[in-house]
Each structure stands twice: as C-alpha cells, then as structure tokens.
Scaffold this active site. Sequence first.
Site, PDB file in Angstrom:
ATOM      1  N   ASN A   1      69.847  14.645 -20.086  1.00  2.00           N
ATOM      2  CA  ASN A   1      68.445  14.236 -20.443  1.00  2.00           C
ATOM      3  C   ASN A   1      68.349  14.126 -21.920  1.00  2.00           C
ATOM      4  OD1 ASN A   1      68.764  16.926 -20.952  1.00  2.00           O
ATOM      5  ND2 ASN A   1      66.694  17.392 -20.134  1.00  2.00           N
TER       6      ASN A   1
ATOM      7  N   GLY B   1      72.577  22.829 -18.663  1.00  2.00           N
ATOM      8  CA  GLY B   1      72.655  22.040 -17.542  1.00  2.00           C
ATOM      9  C   GLY B   1      71.833  22.822 -16.392  1.00  2.00           C
ATOM     10  N   SER B   2      71.795  22.645 -15.081  1.00  2.00           N
ATOM     11  CA  SER B   2      71.128  23.347 -14.223  1.00  2.00           C
ATOM     12  C   SER B   2      71.630  24.895 -14.032  1.00  2.00           C
ATOM     13  CB  SER B   2      71.298  22.606 -13.041  1.00  2.00           C
ATOM     14  OG  SER B   2      72.635  22.778 -12.366  1.00  2.00           O
TER      15      SER B   2
ATOM     16  N   CYS C   1      63.862  19.963 -20.078  1.00  2.00           N
ATOM     17  CA  CYS C   1      63.980  21.367 -19.369  1.00  2.00           C
ATOM     18  C   CYS C   1      62.718  22.313 -19.909  1.00  2.00           C
ATOM     19  CB  CYS C   1      65.043  22.215 -20.087  1.00  2.00           C
ATOM     20  SG  CYS C   1      65.381  22.395 -21.729  1.00  2.00           S
TER      21      CYS C   1
ATOM     22  N   VAL D   1      74.880  25.165 -11.459  1.00  2.54           N
ATOM     23  CA  VAL D   1      76.121  25.115 -12.305  1.00  2.54           C
ATOM     24  C   VAL D   1      76.394  26.118 -13.267  1.00  2.54           C
ATOM     25  CG1 VAL D   1      77.392  23.496 -13.428  1.00  2.54           C
ATOM     26  CG2 VAL D   1      75.990  22.637 -11.651  1.00  2.54           C
TER      27      VAL D   1
ATOM     28  N   GLU E   1      72.319  27.576 -21.156  1.00  2.00           N
ATOM     29  CA  GLU E   1      71.023  27.180 -21.378  1.00  2.00           C
ATOM     30  C   GLU E   1      70.629  26.357 -20.236  1.00  2.00           C
ATOM     31  OE1 GLU E   1      68.982  27.900 -23.832  1.00  2.00           O
ATOM     32  OE2 GLU E   1      70.404  28.939 -24.944  1.00  2.00           O
TER      33      GLU E   1
END
Length: 491
Positions: free
Chosen positions: A159, A236-237, A292, A240, A258
Amino acid sequence: MSQQQEQFSPEADWNQVYVDGEWRTPEGADTIDVMNPHTQEVFAEVPACTEDTVEEAFDAAEEAQTEWASWSVEERSELLSEAQSTMMSRMSEVKELLAVEAGSSVAKQMGEFNFSRNIMDWMSDFTEFERSYDSSFEGKSNRVVREPVGVVSTVTPWNFPFYMAMRAIAPALITGNSVVLKPSTETPISGGLAIARIFEEAGLPDGVLNVVTGRGSDIGDAVVADSRADSVNFTGSTGVGRRVGRLAGDNLSEVALELGGNCPYVVTDDVDLDWAVTAGMFGTYMHQGQICVSINRHVVHTDVYDDYVEEFVGRVEELGVGDPQDASNIIGPVINESQRDEILEFIESSVEAGATLEAGGEADGLYVQPTVLSDATNEMAAACNEHFGPVAPIIEVEDDEEAIEVANDTEYGLSSAVHCQDIDRARSLADRIEAGMVHINDQPMHDEPHMPFGGVKDSGVGRFNGEWIIDEMTEAKWISEQSEQRDYLVF
Ligand code: NAP
C-alpha cells in the site's frame, strides 16, 4: 527520455534482482507479472526468486555488514544524504511508478515521497550513538554505545511500498546494519528494485542492501527465518505477522511487527462540522482507504449524527474517481480483484445486516465507488473487519462512554482520532482510546519521522521512526570505567 530516466520507467527491464551489488537473473527462477491496477494490464515482469537467491542475499549482507559498520557515522550519513539526493532527482519517476504499480493518486504519491524524504533526512542527521550516565559507585563512569544488530531482514506490503521500505532501510543503514528486503509481490518495483537502483547510483557498497523479489508463500519464511537475520522488520497483515513473529522468535532475532488496524474516528456533539467532515473524508478516502491508519469506523454522537451523515454524503459526490495520474482524482483503483471482491462483500453483508447504503456500493473494474454506510453498528462486516477500501461505516453513539466502548471494541489498536472542540474532554477521550496513536482534531493518518509510529493489541510490536526504530536496530552496550581501586565489600 535519457538513458538514466529509462532505467526507472515502468517500461524498463525489471527482470533481475539486486544481490551483492549486482543485477542478477536468478537461476531457474520463474517470473511474476506486475500489473497496473488502472488498466489491469501487465507492464513488467520480475523474478520469482527461490530460497537459493535468498540464501545468496544473506551471504552478501553478512559479508558486507562488518565493513559497513566500520565506516564512521559521518561517512554513513554522507552516503544516506547522497541517496536522498538521488531519490530527489528521481522524484517524477518514483511518483510515476507509484501511480502505475500501486494505483496511487497524485496527492498520495506526493505524501509517500515526502514521508520517504523526511525519514532519510532525519536518519542522516542522527548522531547520538553514545551516551554517558552517572554511576552510583565511587570512581566509576558509564557509557552506553549503540552497536548495529547486524543484518536486518525487511518484508513490506503493497500500500505504501516505497515509504514502507525506506522507513526500514534508512535507520538500518545509519546504524551500520546491512539489509535484505523482500517487497510485496504486487509492488516489487516501487517497493524494492527502484530503491536498489537509487542506492546503487548513490554508491552504497556492494552487499549492504539486497533486494529479492518473490512470493511470500515461496520465500517469505526463508527471508524472516534465516538465522543470520539479527532483526526482522515486518509490515503487513496481522495474520502473516503472527507467523513471522513465531519464526523470528525461534532465532531470538529482534522483531518489529507493524500490522493491521481498524481506526476509530470519534466525533463529539460540540464539533466543528465542516472541520470534522473534511478531516473524515481525507482519512477515509486517501489511497482508496488502503492504509493501515485509514479511518475504518466513524463513531459519531447522536446530536450531530444526521448532519454529519448528510454533509459527508454531499461531499462524496464531489470526489474525483479515475486515473490516478490525473491530479483531479482522489480515488484510484484498488490493488487487485481479491481486495475489490472482499470490500464489496463487506459492504453487501453490512447492508444485509441493516446498514443504509447512502452512496457507492459498486465497482467498475478495480474502481470501488466511494461508499457511505449509515446506521452502521460495530458488529457489521465493514466495521469489525479492516475493510481496506473507500468505505465509511458511520456508527451512532449516545455519549462519550459509548463512543469509547465502540472505539475500543476491536482487536486492533493502531491509530485513532477524536474531533471535539472542548480540549479537556478531547484529551480525556484520547487518554481512554486503546491505540498506539491518537490525533485530536485531526484524522488518524499521520506520520512524522521523529514520532513513534506503531500499535498496541493485535496491531503489532515495536515502533517505527526516531529513536524508537534506532533502538530496534541497535544493541545497547554498557561500558564502564573504574578510575580508582574499589572497595569490593561495599556494593
Ligand atoms: P500481507 O499479505 O501480510 O503481506 C505483507 C508482506 O508479507 C508481503 O511482502 C507478502 O508477500 C509477505 N508475506 C506473505 N506471506 C509471508 C510469509 N509466510 N512470511 C513472510 N512474508 C510473507 O499484507 P498486505 O496485504 O501486503 O498489506 C496490507 C496489510 O498491511 C494491512 O493489514 C495493513 O494494515 C498492513 N499495514 C500495516 C502498516 C503499519 O505500519 N502498521 C503499514 C502498512 C500496511 P507477497 O506480497 O508476496 O504475498
């Protein structure tokens, strides 16, 4: 176009990775198509590296780090400044890549570029690698020296691809670490290969920065679980991130995670409506809500609820939607079909559960219309999930107690914002929101190079920026000096 500019254009040859200061075609590697989300056409191919190339990248990083760490801080700082100048001279090419590869609007391209410039600036000015402390013992003095951890392994999302990488690379390099970077498969160029070209052009020694492209499912584990990764830096998510944390933990690597967010935007009854709606629109729709720290839920006091919804919906009609390279457009395409389908499912399920669709709700190609859902509740799919789309679920609350209850009713705790004219009340609300960041009379999307960026709860572990990321990427070494003989029976 000059030959140098061509090297950075979307049409350049990107089908090699950067390892040990060389552009390599990994043996036996397949390729990954890179798509422009605006046209949905493939414009480049990059290598789908295997674990062998990851291994080579760590070999190079380990080998190069000792020499890099022996450079003085001033020399490393000079190199970082040189890389920043190179980056500045590549601004238009980087911005074009961000549009073509990530669907970034002109405003978002500029914001992402500025964040990257600012972090490079801050890190190249950082000099505090040693601090003196008093001692409680007679004749003793104390120093704490920051030493590099060694090799920093970095995995980034799609992103904010350029900035997510730069915010890890800049502190890693100034502190004397080397880096292995794996960008997202969606954005391997602006998130990795173009960055390698910038540092190569600036004269970074071979092996200090290595960029490997490839699918997370193929090489992700190798990148974060290599025993030579002294610090694992993942953005990331949350799903993960949990796995990355476990793998890095096995090696006792330093770890910074993060992760996802679900930012609440609390609007009280004494609000300046125009200000709150303007900030709310920006926080919701910038980069199609794929940030995010985007506003995921609007939590609005009952006394201003109807006015807020009406004003918000009116403004949505004015938003430009279309080609991100056209500066009049605020909303570009979402990154891919699976993201689009998930966003549409969240909207549909929320409407089925009783939300009122005030605007949007449909998509054309990868363009999801800016969407507003009134009568939303915290349990609805668009509210309780990180929807990562141009969607504004607006939840009505009776009072501050309920606003806090709703705001905190999420597993995430990244950023948040409170709009309230009474500053004491605003501060009290801010104190009670469970988040790593709260912005009063603003929206949650904010980043400054010297301020701690990160979350609580399932939004992660650790902080980016300033001295916080310096701490993550260095080991504190305590050196004491005794100037006279001590009495060892007194301690
Ligand atoms: P993602 O699916 O978790 O992917 C992030 C990165 O991890 C990608 O490079 C991905 O590679 C890689 N990866 C996948 N599987 C892996 C594995 N087993 N081991 C190691 N790496 C692996 O996230 P995303 O969809 O790219 O990004 C969106 C998410 O990032 C959102 O949740 C957002 O909130 C979060 N985010 C957080 C922050 C923050 O600062 N807190 C900032 C930006 C984004 P592939 O692309 O090849 O799958």
